[in-house]
Design a protein around this motif. Structure first.
Motif, short mmCIF file in Angstrom:
data_model
loop_
_atom_site.label_atom_id
_atom_site.label_comp_id
_atom_site.label_asym_id
_atom_site.label_seq_id
_atom_site.Cartn_x
_atom_site.Cartn_y
_atom_site.Cartn_z
N PRO A 401 41.57 38.38 53.96
CA PRO A 401 40.51 37.79 53.11
C PRO A 401 40.78 36.31 52.82
O PRO A 401 41.90 35.93 52.44
CB PRO A 401 40.57 38.62 51.85
CG PRO A 401 41.18 39.93 52.28
CD PRO A 401 42.15 39.57 53.35
N ILE A 402 39.77 35.48 53.00
CA ILE A 402 39.88 34.03 52.81
C ILE A 402 39.00 33.61 51.63
O ILE A 402 37.85 34.06 51.50
CB ILE A 402 39.46 33.28 54.08
CG1 ILE A 402 40.28 33.74 55.30
CG2 ILE A 402 39.57 31.77 53.87
CD1 ILE A 402 41.75 33.45 55.22
N SER A 403 39.53 32.73 50.80
CA SER A 403 38.76 32.22 49.66
C SER A 403 38.28 30.80 49.88
O SER A 403 37.38 30.33 49.16
CB SER A 403 39.61 32.28 48.37
OG SER A 403 40.76 31.44 48.49
N GLY A 404 38.83 30.08 50.82
CA GLY A 404 38.41 28.70 51.08
C GLY A 404 39.41 28.03 52.01
O GLY A 404 40.17 28.69 52.74
N SER A 405 39.42 26.70 51.97
CA SER A 405 40.35 25.93 52.81
C SER A 405 40.82 24.69 52.08
O SER A 405 40.17 24.21 51.15
CB SER A 405 39.66 25.53 54.12
OG SER A 405 38.57 24.66 53.87
N THR A 406 41.97 24.20 52.53
CA THR A 406 42.51 22.98 51.96
C THR A 406 43.24 22.20 53.05
O THR A 406 44.15 22.74 53.70
CB THR A 406 43.48 23.26 50.79
OG1 THR A 406 44.05 22.03 50.34
CG2 THR A 406 44.57 24.22 51.20
N GLY A 407 42.81 20.96 53.27
CA GLY A 407 43.44 20.13 54.29
C GLY A 407 43.39 20.74 55.67
O GLY A 407 44.30 20.52 56.48
N GLY A 408 42.37 21.55 55.96
CA GLY A 408 42.26 22.19 57.28
C GLY A 408 42.95 23.54 57.35
O GLY A 408 42.83 24.24 58.36
N ASN A 409 43.66 23.92 56.27
CA ASN A 409 44.33 25.23 56.23
C ASN A 409 43.44 26.24 55.50
O ASN A 409 42.79 25.90 54.50
CB ASN A 409 45.67 25.14 55.51
CG ASN A 409 46.67 24.28 56.25
OD1 ASN A 409 46.38 23.76 57.33
ND2 ASN A 409 47.86 24.11 55.66
N LEU A 410 43.44 27.47 56.00
CA LEU A 410 42.65 28.53 55.37
C LEU A 410 43.44 29.18 54.24
O LEU A 410 44.57 29.64 54.45
CB LEU A 410 42.27 29.58 56.42
CG LEU A 410 41.41 29.09 57.59
CD1 LEU A 410 41.21 30.20 58.62
CD2 LEU A 410 40.07 28.59 57.09
N VAL A 411 42.85 29.21 53.05
CA VAL A 411 43.53 29.75 51.87
C VAL A 411 43.15 31.22 51.68
O VAL A 411 41.97 31.56 51.69
CB VAL A 411 43.16 28.94 50.61
CG1 VAL A 411 43.87 29.53 49.37
CG2 VAL A 411 43.53 27.47 50.78
N TRP A 412 44.14 32.07 51.51
CA TRP A 412 43.88 33.49 51.33
C TRP A 412 43.35 33.77 49.92
O TRP A 412 43.70 33.08 48.95
CB TRP A 412 45.17 34.30 51.53
CG TRP A 412 45.69 34.27 52.94
CD1 TRP A 412 45.07 33.77 54.04
CD2 TRP A 412 46.96 34.77 53.39
NE1 TRP A 412 45.85 33.92 55.15
CE2 TRP A 412 47.03 34.54 54.79
CE3 TRP A 412 48.05 35.37 52.77
CZ2 TRP A 412 48.13 34.90 55.56
CZ3 TRP A 412 49.15 35.75 53.53
CH2 TRP A 412 49.19 35.52 54.91
N ASP A 413 42.53 34.80 49.82
CA ASP A 413 42.04 35.27 48.54
C ASP A 413 43.14 36.13 47.90
O ASP A 413 43.36 37.28 48.32
CB ASP A 413 40.76 36.08 48.73
CG ASP A 413 40.08 36.46 47.43
OD1 ASP A 413 40.80 36.84 46.47
OD2 ASP A 413 38.84 36.40 47.37
N LYS A 414 43.84 35.58 46.91
CA LYS A 414 45.04 36.23 46.38
C LYS A 414 44.74 37.61 45.80
O LYS A 414 45.53 38.56 45.98
CB LYS A 414 45.68 35.34 45.31
CG LYS A 414 46.27 34.06 45.87
CD LYS A 414 46.96 33.25 44.78
CE LYS A 414 47.58 31.98 45.35
NZ LYS A 414 48.26 31.17 44.30
N ALA A 415 43.63 37.76 45.07
CA ALA A 415 43.32 39.05 44.46
C ALA A 415 43.07 40.12 45.53
O ALA A 415 43.59 41.25 45.45
CB ALA A 415 42.10 38.91 43.54
N LYS A 416 42.27 39.77 46.53
CA LYS A 416 41.98 40.73 47.60
C LYS A 416 43.22 41.04 48.43
O LYS A 416 43.43 42.19 48.85
CB LYS A 416 40.86 40.21 48.49
CG LYS A 416 39.48 40.23 47.85
CD LYS A 416 38.42 39.82 48.86
CE LYS A 416 37.02 39.94 48.28
NZ LYS A 416 35.97 39.58 49.27
N VAL A 417 44.02 40.02 48.65
CA VAL A 417 45.25 40.24 49.44
C VAL A 417 46.17 41.20 48.72
O VAL A 417 46.77 42.09 49.34
CB VAL A 417 45.95 38.90 49.73
CG1 VAL A 417 47.34 39.14 50.31
CG2 VAL A 417 45.12 38.05 50.69
#
Length: 435
Positions: A401-417
Motif C-alpha cells: 500500500p502506497i500513500s504518496g511519494s517524496t523526491g521520486g520515492n514511493l512512500v508506504w501507507d504505514k497504517a495499512k502496512v
C-alpha cells in the motif's frame, strides 16, 4: 589269400550280415529299416532263399541275431520289424527317439500371470523410486546456496506460515553480446533488483505482495556480508533497490525486515538469462494481456488478448515500465501476473510427467537460481505451488500500500502496512488492498 578272419569262409559272409544275403557288405540301418518277415526255416534265408547254416560259435565271434521276427529269434510274423519302427535299433527305447520328439517331457505348463504381474509391478515401482531419488539428489546438488541469512542481525520474531523474498535481478551474467542485444538488457556492470516480492504461504491462503523498487526505505544498522564489519544506521533513506546494490541480498533482507517487521524465512533470486531460459524450457507461457503496449527500452510490442510468450517476450513483458502512466506500480502487477502463470505452467502434469520438459526446465531454473543456505527442494516446490495457487485465484496478490511519494520515492501507507504485516504474521486472511 583269404581276407576273412580265421574260421570264416566266403560262405560264412552271408550269414554274418543276414541269412541268404549275397552282398559282401553289411546292409545299413537305412536299407534294413523295413525287413519283410516271411516263413523262416532252418537253413532258409530271410527272403525265402536257401542259405548255408550259421557258423559255429567260437573264435571270438558272437552269435548274430536273426531278423526273422525282428527280435533276435525265429517266429511267424506278417508285420514289419517293430524294432526299427520303434527306434530301438538306435540304442534306446521309444522315449527320446525319432518317434518321440517330445523327449518324454509332458506339455509346457501354463504361465503364472499373477506372478509375472507381481514382479513387473515390483520392477516398475523400484525403477520409479530410484529415478525419483536420483532426480532429487541431482536437483538438490544444482541449487546455488549463496545467501547466508545468519549474517542478518536484529531479526523480527517468527510468525506463522513461511515468507519468501523473491528477487528478480538485472544480472547479465551468462549472456553474450548478441543475447544482450536481442533481450534489450544493455551492458551495465554489476546487478540491481528489477523486482522484489514477498510470498507468504500458510493455512489461510497464499499472498503475494510486490515491493516497488522505488519504495522509500530506511537503511538500518547492518553487518557487511563480506567485510563482517558493523555499519551503524544513520536514518538514511534510499530507494529499496539501492539496499541490494549497496551490500547484496543480506542487506536487502535486513532492510525489508526492518521496514516491515516481517521475518523473511527464505531468499530466492533469478537473473535475466535464467528467467528467459525457464520460459523457453516449458515451451512458453500463455498470458492474457488486458491492453496492448510498446516500449523501446525493453523491446516490448504486445497486442491485447491471450497469447503465448517465449523467453525473450516474457522478459520484455516483466521489465516494461516506461509504457505505463503508473510506471513501476503497473510493472509490479505485470510481474505478479506473469510469475504466477509461469509457476502454473511449471507445475502442470504436461511438464512434471514429461522428462523431456521436466529436466530441461529444472536444469535451466536451478542453474540460474540463487537461494539461501537453508533452502531445500521441498521449500522451493512449496513456493512454486503457492505461486500457482495465487494464479488460480486461491490466493491474494497486491502491491505494498502506497500513500504518496517524496523526491521520486514511493512512500508506504504505514497504517495499512501494519495491518497487512499483522495478518501475515498471524497467518490470517488478508483484508488489505494495495495500489
Amino acid at each position: 589269400m583269404n581276407d576273412w578272419p580265421e574260421g570264416w569262409s566266403g560262405d560264412n559272409r552271408a550269414d554274418r550280415y543276414g541269412r541268404g544275403s549275397a552282398s559282401a557288405q553289411p546292409e545299413s540301418a537305412r536299407v534294413m529299416r523295413q525287413v519283410r518277415r516271411g516263413q523262416g526255416a532252418p537253413g532258409q534265408g530271410a527272403y525265402g532263399r536257401q542259405g548255408p547254416s550259421a557258423p559255429p560259435y567260437g573264435n571270438g565271434v558272437p552269435q548274430q541275431p536273426s531278423y526273422i521276427d525282428g527280435r533276435g529269434h525265429g517266429g511267424d510274423y506278417d508285420e514289419y520289424d517293430s524294432g526299427y519302427n520303434t527306434g530301438q535299433v538306435y540304442g534306446g527305447g521309444g522315449h527320446g527317439g525319432p518317434a518321440d520328439p517330445g523327449g518324454g517331457r509332458g506339455p509346457r505348463p501354463a504361465p503364472n500371470w499373477r506372478k509375472r504381474i507381481k514382479w513387473t509391478a515390483i520392477v516398475v515401482i523400484t525403477g520409479l523410486v530410484v529415478t525419483t531419488v536420483g532426480t532429487y539428489f541431482w536437483a538438490d546438488s544444482k541449487l546455488n546456496r549463496e545467501v547466508d541469512l545468519s549474517k542478518v542481525i536484529d531479526r523480527p520474531e517468527q510468525g506463522d506460515g513461511t515468507n519468501y523474498l523473491i528477487v528478480g535481478s538485472d544480472s547479465r551474467a551468462g549472456l553474450s553480446s548478441e543475447q544482450k542485444k536481442q533481450l534489450h538488457t544493455g551492458s551495465a556492470e554489476g546487478k540491481r533488483t528489477d523486482s522484489m516480492m514477498i510470498l507468504h504461504t500458510g493455512s489461510n491462503g497464499d499472498t503475494l505482495v510486490s515491493l516497488p523498487r522505488d519504495s522509500d526505505v530506511e537503511i538500518p544498522t547492518f553487518v557487511g556480508s563480506e567485510s563482517g564489519k558493523t555499519y551503524k544506521g544513520t536514518g538514511r533513506h534510499v530507494k529499496l533497490n539501492a539496499a541490494y546494490a549497496e551490500d547484496g541480498p543480506e542487506l536487502l533482507v535486513r532492510t525489508v525486515e526492518f521496514n516491515t517487521g516481517l521475518k523473511i524465512d527464505h531468499y530466492v533470486e533469478i537473473g535475466f538469462a535464467g528467467f528467459a531460459n525457464i520460459v523457453d524450457s516449458v515451451g512458453g507461457v500463455e498470458i492474457d494481456i488486458d491492453k496492448g503496449f510498446k516500449d523501446k527500452y525493453s523491446g516490448a510490442d504486445f497486442q491485447a488478448g491471450k497469447q503465448k510468450l517465449n523467453g525473450e517476450q516474457a522478459l520484455a513483458f516483466v521489465r516494461t515500465r516506461h509504457a505505463f502512466a503508473a510506471s513501476d506500480l503497473q510493472r509490479t502487477k505485470n510481474q505478479q501476473k506473469f510469475l504466477s502463470a509461469l509457476a502454473h505452467e511449471v507445475a502442470t502434469p504436461s511438464t512434471v510427467l514429461n522428462p523431456f520438459k521436466l529436466y530441461p526446465t529444472l536444469g535451466s531454473g536451478l542453474d540460474s537460481l540463487i537461494v539461501d543456505k537453508d533452502m531445500g527442494l521441498y521449500d522451493l516446490g512449496s513456493m512454486f505451488f503457492a505461486m500457482k495457487s495465487v494464479n488460480g485465484g486461491d490466493g491474494t496478490s497486491l502491491n505494498m500500500p502506497i500513500s504518496g511519494s517524496t523526491g521520486g520515492n514511493l512512500v508506504w501507507d504505514k497504517a495499512k502496512v501494519k495491518t497487512l504485516v499483522d495478518e501475515l504474521k498471524n497467518d490470517e486472511k488478508v483484508t488489505v488492498s494495495g495500489n
